[in-house]
Design a protein around this motif. Structure first.
Motif, short mmCIF file in Angstrom:
data_model
loop_
_atom_site.label_atom_id
_atom_site.label_comp_id
_atom_site.label_asym_id
_atom_site.label_seq_id
_atom_site.Cartn_x
_atom_site.Cartn_y
_atom_site.Cartn_z
N PHE A 284 0.78 -1.13 -0.25
CA PHE A 284 -0.04 0.07 -0.12
C PHE A 284 0.90 1.20 0.00
O PHE A 284 0.48 2.19 -0.78
N SER A 285 1.79 1.19 0.94
CA SER A 285 2.74 2.37 0.80
C SER A 285 3.48 2.50 -0.39
O SER A 285 3.97 3.64 -0.81
N CYS B 295 2.50 1.71 -3.09
CA CYS B 295 1.51 2.11 -4.32
C CYS B 295 1.32 3.71 -4.25
O CYS B 295 1.30 4.43 -5.33
N THR B 296 1.36 4.12 -2.95
CA THR B 296 1.16 5.46 -2.60
C THR B 296 2.36 6.28 -3.04
O THR B 296 2.22 7.25 -3.85
N MET C 45 2.36 6.42 -7.21
CA MET C 45 0.95 7.36 -7.50
C MET C 45 1.49 8.71 -7.43
O MET C 45 1.20 9.48 -8.38
N PHE C 46 2.15 8.98 -6.03
CA PHE C 46 2.33 10.38 -6.11
C PHE C 46 3.55 10.88 -6.98
O PHE C 46 3.46 11.66 -7.60
N THR D 111 -3.17 12.76 -4.05
CA THR D 111 -2.69 11.43 -3.50
C THR D 111 -3.23 11.33 -1.93
O THR D 111 -3.63 10.17 -1.49
N THR D 112 -3.16 12.57 -1.23
CA THR D 112 -3.63 12.31 0.22
C THR D 112 -5.19 11.97 0.19
O THR D 112 -5.51 11.44 1.09
N VAL E 65 -5.46 8.04 -0.62
CA VAL E 65 -5.15 7.14 0.35
C VAL E 65 -5.93 7.24 1.41
O VAL E 65 -6.08 6.25 2.49
N GLN E 66 -6.96 8.31 1.65
CA GLN E 66 -8.07 8.19 2.77
C GLN E 66 -9.16 7.61 2.25
O GLN E 66 -10.11 7.33 3.23
N CYS F 16 0.41 1.92 -10.27
CA CYS F 16 -0.56 2.41 -9.39
C CYS F 16 -1.11 4.12 -10.10
O CYS F 16 -0.77 4.81 -9.46
N ILE G 222 -3.32 6.79 -10.69
CA ILE G 222 -4.63 7.25 -9.82
C ILE G 222 -5.86 6.86 -9.75
O ILE G 222 -6.60 6.52 -9.05
#
Length: 318
Positions: free
Chosen positions: A94-95, A97-98, A101-102, A160-161, A164-165, A179, A181
């Motif tokens: 997950f991290s 991917c984040t 994506m960023f 991105t923020t 991920v929420q 990944c 978006i």
């Protein structure tokens, strides 16, 4: 009961070409070759723009940034994609991917803004040549490039923020090579209308507004070129911006088709990403960065001369 169908995701499965195992080896070889060309071509442009004093101008400063940007953009996804082609386990944390994506969104946004800055540079050079040194001084073009990077980072950080929420349920299959978006948003089991609105605003500010600046700049450039009486003068003026115009057409042609075409509810909810979308995504992510140095080197005498000079200097040093 609502929480029973939800889980804290620690990884995503990237589908990519997993449905076509016979094609994975072929695409591994093709993409690896393209990635090597991207690193070699853009690395060469960065090198000559630093080493050759004749290229210490705003145009080649922007070009060096563009080349570095293309290397960064492709490196955020291609190495992982190549590994996934040869691996049975096609997962990403997950991290991870984040981060992917960023970085991908940040590089894409930066390129949109940077191409607009380059168009403005060409406008000043052709339409106001006498004032060019004053307008495009180092105090101007360095902040312009830095502003492009800043815009990309801020836009990506915000989007991105918010992504991920989102709440992600049991479905952790991202139907994409990386990944991206939009692909990540599709697997969320929550209302993404706020994310879509933010994306619409960001697209307007960082994709359509730069495109508008490019269109206005080239409209004025073409008008100025047509006023030149001799064909030799017109050809010389157009040759200074033809490479950039070609890059803009390829870049914006693919990105507008990919992100701005209407998507039906069925398409968004479908598990199968349209084959055309995957090919366009591959073209945008690999072909465009590979073509940029080729276009600039083939259509630009200064770059060709700089490469020859660099090669001669290496030979003589030996």
């Amino acid at each position: 009961m609502e929480w029973e169908n939800q889980t804290i995701l620690v990884e995503f499965f990237l589908k990519g070409l997993s449905g076509y195992p016979s094609l994975e080896l072929l695409f591994f070889v093709l993409i690896l070759i393209m990635y090597m060309v991207i690193l070699l071509g853009n690395g060469t442009l960065i090198l000559i723009s630093i080493l050759d004093s004749h290229l210490h101008t705003p145009m080649y400063f922007f070009l060096g940034n563009l080349s570095f940007l293309d290397i960064c953009y492709t490196t955020t996804s291609i190495p992982f994609t190549l590994v996934s082609f040869l691996s049975e386990r096609k997962t990403i944390s997950f991290s991870g991917c984040t981060v992917q994506m960023f970085l991908g969104l940040a590089m894409g946004t930066t390129e949109c803004v940077l191409l607009a800055m380059m168009a403005f540079d060409r406008y000043v050079a052709i339409c106001n040549p006498l004032r060019y040194p004053a307008i495009m001084s180092k105090n101007s073009y360095v902040p312009m490039a830095a502003g492009s990077w800043f815009a990309g980072v801020i836009n990506s950080a915000v989007q991105t923020t918010f992504v991920v929420q989102l709440t992600f349920c049991r479905n952790n299959v991202i139907n994409h090579f990386s990944c991206e978006i939009l692909a990540v948003m599709k697997v969320a089991c929550a209302d993404i209308s706020d994310n879509e609105f933010i994306m619409l605003v960001a697209t307007t500010l960082f994709t359509l507004m730069p495109l508008l600046l490019i269109v206005i700049s080239y409209s004025l450039i073409i008008s100025s070129i047509l006023k030149i009486h001799t064909s030799e003068g017109r050809n010389k003026a157009f040759s200074t911006c033809s490479a950039h115009l070609t890059v803009v057409i390829i870049f914006y042609g693919t990105i507008l088709f990919m992100y701005m075409k209407p998507k039906s509810k069925e398409t968004l909810d479908s598990d199968d990403l349209d084959v055309t979308d995957k090919l366009i995504s591959m073209f945008y992510g690999v072909i465009t960065p590979m073509m940029n140095p080729l276009i600039y080197s083939l259509r630009n005498k200064d770059v060709k001369e700089a490469v020859k000079h660099l090669l001669r200097r290496k030979v003589f040093n030996k």
